[in-house]
Motif scaffolding. Structure first.
Motif, PDB file in Angstrom:
ATOM      1  N   ALA A   1       0.702  -1.368   0.036  1.00  0.00           N
ATOM      2  CA  ALA A   1      -0.208  -0.094   0.069  1.00  0.00           C
ATOM      3  C   ALA A   1       0.832   1.323  -0.094  1.00  0.00           C
ATOM      4  CB  ALA A   1      -0.928   0.014   1.004  1.00  0.00           C
ATOM      5  N   SER A   2       2.177   1.274   0.258  1.00  0.00           N
ATOM      6  CA  SER A   2       2.838   2.257   0.218  1.00  0.00           C
ATOM      7  C   SER A   2       3.561   2.396  -1.326  1.00  0.00           C
ATOM      8  CB  SER A   2       3.969   2.583   1.405  1.00  0.00           C
ATOM      9  OG  SER A   2       5.086   1.324   1.008  1.00  0.00           O
ATOM     10  N   PRO A   3       3.771   3.898  -1.644  1.00  0.00           N
ATOM     11  CA  PRO A   3       4.276   3.817  -2.956  1.00  0.00           C
ATOM     12  C   PRO A   3       5.616   3.276  -3.101  1.00  0.00           C
ATOM     13  CG  PRO A   3       3.295   6.004  -2.461  1.00  0.00           C
ATOM     14  CD  PRO A   3       3.217   5.033  -1.272  1.00  0.00           C
ATOM     15  N   PRO A   4       6.672   3.273  -2.254  1.00  0.00           N
ATOM     16  CA  PRO A   4       8.188   2.393  -2.441  1.00  0.00           C
ATOM     17  C   PRO A   4       7.870   1.035  -2.704  1.00  0.00           C
ATOM     18  CG  PRO A   4       8.300   3.995  -0.721  1.00  0.00           C
ATOM     19  CD  PRO A   4       6.922   4.426  -0.931  1.00  0.00           C
ATOM     20  N   GLN A   5       6.971   0.623  -1.710  1.00  0.00           N
ATOM     21  CA  GLN A   5       6.567  -0.847  -1.642  1.00  0.00           C
ATOM     22  C   GLN A   5       5.878  -1.534  -3.174  1.00  0.00           C
ATOM     23  OE1 GLN A   5       4.602  -1.562   2.002  1.00  0.00           O
ATOM     24  NE2 GLN A   5       6.460  -2.102   2.985  1.00  0.00           N
ATOM     25  N   TYR A   6       4.835  -0.552  -3.587  1.00  0.00           N
ATOM     26  CA  TYR A   6       4.191  -1.091  -4.523  1.00  0.00           C
ATOM     27  C   TYR A   6       4.910  -0.612  -5.928  1.00  0.00           C
ATOM     28  CZ  TYR A   6       1.572   3.587  -5.138  1.00  0.00           C
ATOM     29  OH  TYR A   6       1.162   4.612  -5.252  1.00  0.00           O
ATOM     30  N   GLN A   7       5.634   0.217  -5.828  1.00  0.00           N
ATOM     31  CA  GLN A   7       6.594   0.501  -7.124  1.00  0.00           C
ATOM     32  C   GLN A   7       7.602  -0.399  -7.222  1.00  0.00           C
ATOM     33  OE1 GLN A   7       7.273   4.666  -7.614  1.00  0.00           O
ATOM     34  NE2 GLN A   7       5.265   5.242  -6.567  1.00  0.00           N
ATOM     35  N   ALA A   8       8.020  -1.217  -6.266  1.00  0.00           N
ATOM     36  CA  ALA A   8       9.193  -1.778  -6.214  1.00  0.00           C
ATOM     37  C   ALA A   8       8.946  -3.118  -7.247  1.00  0.00           C
ATOM     38  CB  ALA A   8       9.608  -2.264  -4.968  1.00  0.00           C
TER      39      ALA A   8
END
Length: 345
Positions: A98-105
């Motif tokens: 749910a956080s941008p760094p995690q879902y964009q990884a």
């Protein structure tokens, strides 16, 4: 492990209907599992542990009505779930970074979790005759041109940008969920979750509350993106869980999304002021460029939730933030540091 090689913490035979919580080891999911157990549900928590922390479930593992299955909903559901489809009465889908760094990884996995994973869970709900709840997101509104955001607003989303894997994935998941509802294949509910905070957040998940609190506690330079004038609305996790459970049990046909969040809007700079006061931190503040497509303003209109669910947030920011800071202080202290939290006023 069971005979099929699936990891399970409990293999007890549960009586009555089961509640499935996909993404149940995550931040909100773990609190939801605890609340469901407290009201007497038999809970099966399904999680791939890609971004969740097993420690979130530590206090639940010994509960006789709790079962954990490690699996990824982008693939076929494990036999320990699929073979008991007839026993599920409720299916909550909270499965997705749910956080941008995690879902964009891993954007491909994010999109597949939203779409393929939701499809697998909807089919399970259809087979079981279970009610299904999708946790969607305020990200479906993009960088909104309407403020505050009402459920009828169609959003201003960059469908080709770096956040699209999540924004468009959730929009597609909503479409699929509502199609199941319209076709009579499952009873459905859709929650659009706004910024949520509290214990069990991952310290390095990149969200604004965890960033500010952990940096303040550790004495590291505090990162503010842009000039800090962008706004958010922060809902404490216990309020969010209460909203999700109320929505799952609500009446009506379920064919409208429902915003769940705290309508009290503040700037990131104002949030920082609260964090500094609570932690007593004197760390320097570093400004960095705003991420691409980062929303400038975000605030939910929760009139529908009030009318349909008789729900609104009850935990004041000062109380929730103090509890969050204290939890992070204990977590970081356990890692070898000695962060302190100032007394809350």
């Amino acid at each position: 492990m069971n005979k099929k090689g699936e990891r399970m913490t409990h293999t007890t035979r549960l009586n009555g209907k089961l509640t499935l919580v996909a993404g149940g080891a995550g931040f909100i999911g773990s609190h939801l599992c605890a609340a469901l157990l407290a009201k007497g549900d038999h809970v099966v928590c399904l999680d791939n542990l890609q971004t969740a922390r097993p420690s979130n479930l530590r206090e639940l593992e010994s509960h006789p009505n709790f079962e954990f299955v490690e699996a990824d909903i982008t693939g076929p559901l494990p036999a320990s779930v699929a073979d008991r489809a007839h026993r599920f009465g409720r299916v909550y889908n909270l499965a997705c970074a749910a956080s941008p760094p995690q879902y964009q990884a891993d954007p491909e996995h994010t999109m597949l979790t939203c779409v393929v994973g939701t499809s697998h869970l909807l089919r399970l709900a259809e087979q079981a005759g279970a009610r299904f709840l999708l946790t969607s997101t305020s990200e479906v509104y993009g960088d909104p041109e309407m403020h505050p955001q009402q459920e009828g607003y169609r959003g201003f989303v960059n469908c080709t940008g770096p956040r699209a894997c999540y924004d468009e994935g959730k929009r597609a998941a909503e479409a699929l969920t509502f199609d199941y509802g319209r076709m009579g294949r499952a009873e459905v509910r859709v929650a659009r979750i706004f910024n949520t905070y509290g214990p069990h957040m991952n310290p390095d998940d990149g969200r604004v509350v965890s960033n500010l609190v952990c940096q303040a506690l550790s004495g590291d330079p505090i990162t503010i993106y842009g000039d800090g004038s962008q706004t958010r609305s922060f809902c404490y996790v216990s309020d969010m869980v209460a909203g999700l459970m109320a929505l799952m049990e609500s009446g009506g046909d379920g064919l409208q999304p429902v915003n769940l969040g705290n309508p009290n809007e503040m700037t990131v700079n104002e949030l920082l002021g609260h964090v500094l006061a609570l932690t007593g931190s004197t760390a320097a503040v570093e400004h960095r460029p705003l991420p691409i497509d980062d929303p400038r303003r975000r605030r939910p209109d929760i009139d529908r939730a009030k009318a349909l669910l008789d729900w609104e947030p009850r935990v004041p920011l000062a109380e929730g933030l103090a509890a969050t800071c204290a939890w992070f202080a204990e977590e970081l202290g356990g890692a070898g540091g000695q962060p302190m939290v100032a007394a809350a006023e």
